[in-house]
Motif scaffolding. Structure first.
Motif, PDB file in Angstrom:
ATOM      1  N   ARG A 280     118.705  22.253  92.654  1.00  0.00           N
ATOM      2  CA  ARG A 280     120.004  21.888  92.106  1.00  0.00           C
ATOM      3  C   ARG A 280     120.938  23.070  92.260  1.00  0.00           C
ATOM      4  NH1 ARG A 280     117.501  19.395  86.529  1.00  0.00           N
ATOM      5  NH2 ARG A 280     116.656  17.456  87.419  1.00  0.00           N
ATOM      6  N   ALA A 281     122.213  22.792  92.423  1.00  0.00           N
ATOM      7  CA  ALA A 281     123.194  23.841  92.655  1.00  0.00           C
ATOM      8  C   ALA A 281     124.163  23.945  91.493  1.00  0.00           C
ATOM      9  CB  ALA A 281     123.957  23.565  93.949  1.00  0.00           C
ATOM     10  N   THR A 306     123.206  20.797  89.434  1.00  0.00           N
ATOM     11  CA  THR A 306     123.150  19.383  89.782  1.00  0.00           C
ATOM     12  C   THR A 306     122.678  19.197  91.215  1.00  0.00           C
ATOM     13  OG1 THR A 306     124.418  17.314  89.828  1.00  0.00           O
ATOM     14  CG2 THR A 306     125.529  19.273  90.640  1.00  0.00           C
ATOM     15  N   ASP A 307     122.102  18.026  91.474  1.00  0.00           N
ATOM     16  CA  ASP A 307     121.811  17.602  92.841  1.00  0.00           C
ATOM     17  C   ASP A 307     122.444  16.234  93.104  1.00  0.00           C
ATOM     18  OD1 ASP A 307     120.256  15.877  91.382  1.00  0.00           O
ATOM     19  OD2 ASP A 307     118.357  16.381  92.359  1.00  0.00           O
ATOM     20  N   GLN A 308     123.378  15.828  92.251  1.00  0.00           N
ATOM     21  CA  GLN A 308     123.938  14.484  92.314  1.00  0.00           C
ATOM     22  C   GLN A 308     125.204  14.449  93.155  1.00  0.00           C
ATOM     23  OE1 GLN A 308     124.257  12.820  88.409  1.00  0.00           O
ATOM     24  NE2 GLN A 308     122.107  13.225  87.922  1.00  0.00           N
ATOM     25  N   THR A 309     125.269  13.475  94.026  1.00  0.00           N
ATOM     26  CA  THR A 309     126.358  13.361  94.987  1.00  0.00           C
ATOM     27  C   THR A 309     127.725  13.312  94.315  1.00  0.00           C
ATOM     28  OG1 THR A 309     124.991  12.308  96.682  1.00  0.00           O
ATOM     29  CG2 THR A 309     127.355  11.822  96.724  1.00  0.00           C
ATOM     30  N   PRO A 343     119.364  21.858  83.703  1.00  0.00           N
ATOM     31  CA  PRO A 343     119.540  20.418  83.542  1.00  0.00           C
ATOM     32  C   PRO A 343     120.613  19.883  84.463  1.00  0.00           C
ATOM     33  CG  PRO A 343     120.585  21.594  81.734  1.00  0.00           C
ATOM     34  CD  PRO A 343     119.788  22.608  82.499  1.00  0.00           C
ATOM     35  N   THR A 344     120.511  18.610  84.806  1.00  0.00           N
ATOM     36  CA  THR A 344     121.477  17.982  85.686  1.00  0.00           C
ATOM     37  C   THR A 344     122.854  17.938  85.045  1.00  0.00           C
ATOM     38  OG1 THR A 344     119.745  16.621  86.641  1.00  0.00           O
ATOM     39  CG2 THR A 344     121.995  15.877  86.975  1.00  0.00           C
ATOM     40  N   GLN A 345     123.870  18.197  85.869  1.00  0.00           N
ATOM     41  CA  GLN A 345     125.258  18.159  85.405  1.00  0.00           C
ATOM     42  C   GLN A 345     125.581  16.792  84.814  1.00  0.00           C
ATOM     43  OE1 GLN A 345     128.133  18.632  84.256  1.00  0.00           O
ATOM     44  NE2 GLN A 345     129.107  19.863  85.816  1.00  0.00           N
ATOM     45  N   LEU A 346     126.214  16.806  83.643  1.00  0.00           N
ATOM     46  CA  LEU A 346     126.505  15.553  82.949  1.00  0.00           C
ATOM     47  C   LEU A 346     127.976  15.163  83.019  1.00  0.00           C
ATOM     48  CD1 LEU A 346     124.461  16.136  79.671  1.00  0.00           C
ATOM     49  CD2 LEU A 346     123.716  14.975  81.758  1.00  0.00           C
TER      50      LEU A 346
END
Length: 386
Positions: A280-281, A306-309, A343-346
């Motif tokens: 994740r970046a 995050t790794d979410q597009t 944690p993933t960006q929210l």
């Protein structure tokens, strides 16, 4: 000791892999990608190039140029597999190998004569090993400096070997069309021609100050290239520290809708790459190159990795919104960096909940892996293409 740098370029790589795995395609005009009219050509075989079809061309245009074209779905996992095989082969010949892309690399052959004989013979051995172990051909350029090695690899394609000996460099550059130097694009070429510069040697009629006044920092570098000077060596890559994607436009643009569309497409590629690497970046960077080759970068640090597009895209979109465009843009790109396990960006993921967004991204990855990039398209992209 004579410095020798090789540029190894796989011939029509994606298309050649498809023909290798399906010999019935041999001799046919093959295009990889473009399963829908909204798609683009990812790669073109040499047979279809005779009709003017090139990579990054729209499918609609490719079909008009070559109605009998055979389109096949891309298989990126297979291409990556063979790419790793090629890089492993190169690593057996030199400890200094720099992978420039999935289908090309630089290799430092300096001082290896005692192991493999003269550099041209070593290049032939590399070509033979690649063919024997992968079934594919490559073209190799061999020169004293990096940019000349890249030019040389394109002189005798496919399956070529071109050598520019040190004593030939000055004469080679004297008559080399200046547009052949990597980095010289359409607008620069037009400006150079307006000054009567058609061959690289013509640049030497003026000094570095003259070129800096007209081309900025790129001017003196290009002036040095015209003399065969390139201090860059081969830099072996280590563990990936960032993932990026960029595109140079066929026509410079000021249309922010077009720029946002490309940011979304690039964010999809970067997000998929992060998920493939399992990282994740935390930082998103947008790179913009203007028509005069001036370049800027702007970055934004996310609250968490995050790794979410969509997180990557929305950060990139917001960066673009804050950038003035004093002139047309010739290139735009997105990079994600500062990898971490947080944690993933929210906050940037509305309207989809974070877990649902992650599941959606991975489902899209799986569908595209199996059926090609055009199998699933985001509504934002389709809307912009209307």
């Amino acid at each position: 000791m004579q410095t020798w740098i090789m540029h190894i370029d796989m011939d029509a790589f994606f298309a050649s892999v498809e023909i290798l795995d399906n010999p019935e395609l041999a001799g046919l005009p093959v295009a990889v990608g473009g399963q829908s009219d909204r798609g683009v050509v990812s790669a073109a075989s040499y047979e279809i190039r005779k009709y003017g079809v090139r990579s990054a061309m729209s499918v609609v245009k490719a079909r008009k140029l070559c109605p009998q074209a055979v389109f096949v779905r891309p298989r990126f996992r297979r291409y990556s597999e063979i790419s790793r095989m090629v890089m492993n082969i190169l690593g057996r010949f030199s400890p200094l190998v720099e992978q420039a892309s999935i289908d090309e690399a630089y290799l430092d052959a300096t001082g290896l004569e005692h192991l493999f004989g003269p550099a041209p013979g070593m290049a032939r051995s590399i070509k033979e090993a690649v063919r024997a172990e992968t079934g594919l051909t490559c073209s190799v350029g061999l020169a004293p400096v990096r940019f000349l090695a890249k030019i040389a690899s394109d002189l005798d394609k496919p399956d070529g070997l071109s050598v520019i000996e040190p004593e030939r460099v000055r004469e080679f550059l004297r008559t080399l069309p200046v547009g052949k130097i990597p980095g010289v694009g359409g607008r620069t070429l037009d400006m150079l021609r307006g000054l009567g510069v058609r061959e690289a040697g013509d640049m030497l009629r003026f000094g570095p100050e003259f070129w800096e006044a007209r081309l900025g920092k790129w001017g003196p570098i290009l002036w040095e290239r015209a003399q065969g000077i390139d201090p860059r060596g081969v830099e072996p890559g280590g563990e990936a520290k960032s993932s990026g994607a960029e595109n140079t436009f066929e026509e410079d643009t000021l249309d922010r809708d077009v720029l946002r569309r490309w940011l979304l497409i690039q964010s999809e590629r970067v997000g998929a790459d992060l998920r493939r690497m399992g990282v994740r970046a935390r930082t998103v960077t947008v790179k913009i190159k203007y028509a005069d080759f001036r370049q800027i970068t702007r970055s934004r640090t996310l609250p968490s990795s995050t790794d979410q597009t969509l997180a990557i895209y929305r950060a990139a979109r917001d960066i673009l919104a804050g950038v003035d465009l004093p002139m047309r843009v010739r290139l735009i790109g997105v990079t994600a960096s500062h990898f971490g396990d947080g944690p993933t960006q929210l906050s940037l993921l509305e309207p989809a909940p974070p877990r649902r967004q992650s599941a959606l991204d991975r489902a899209v990855d799986q569908v595209r892996e199996k059926f090609g990039r055009d199998a699933v398209r985001r509504g934002d992209v389709l809307e912009m293409e209307k």
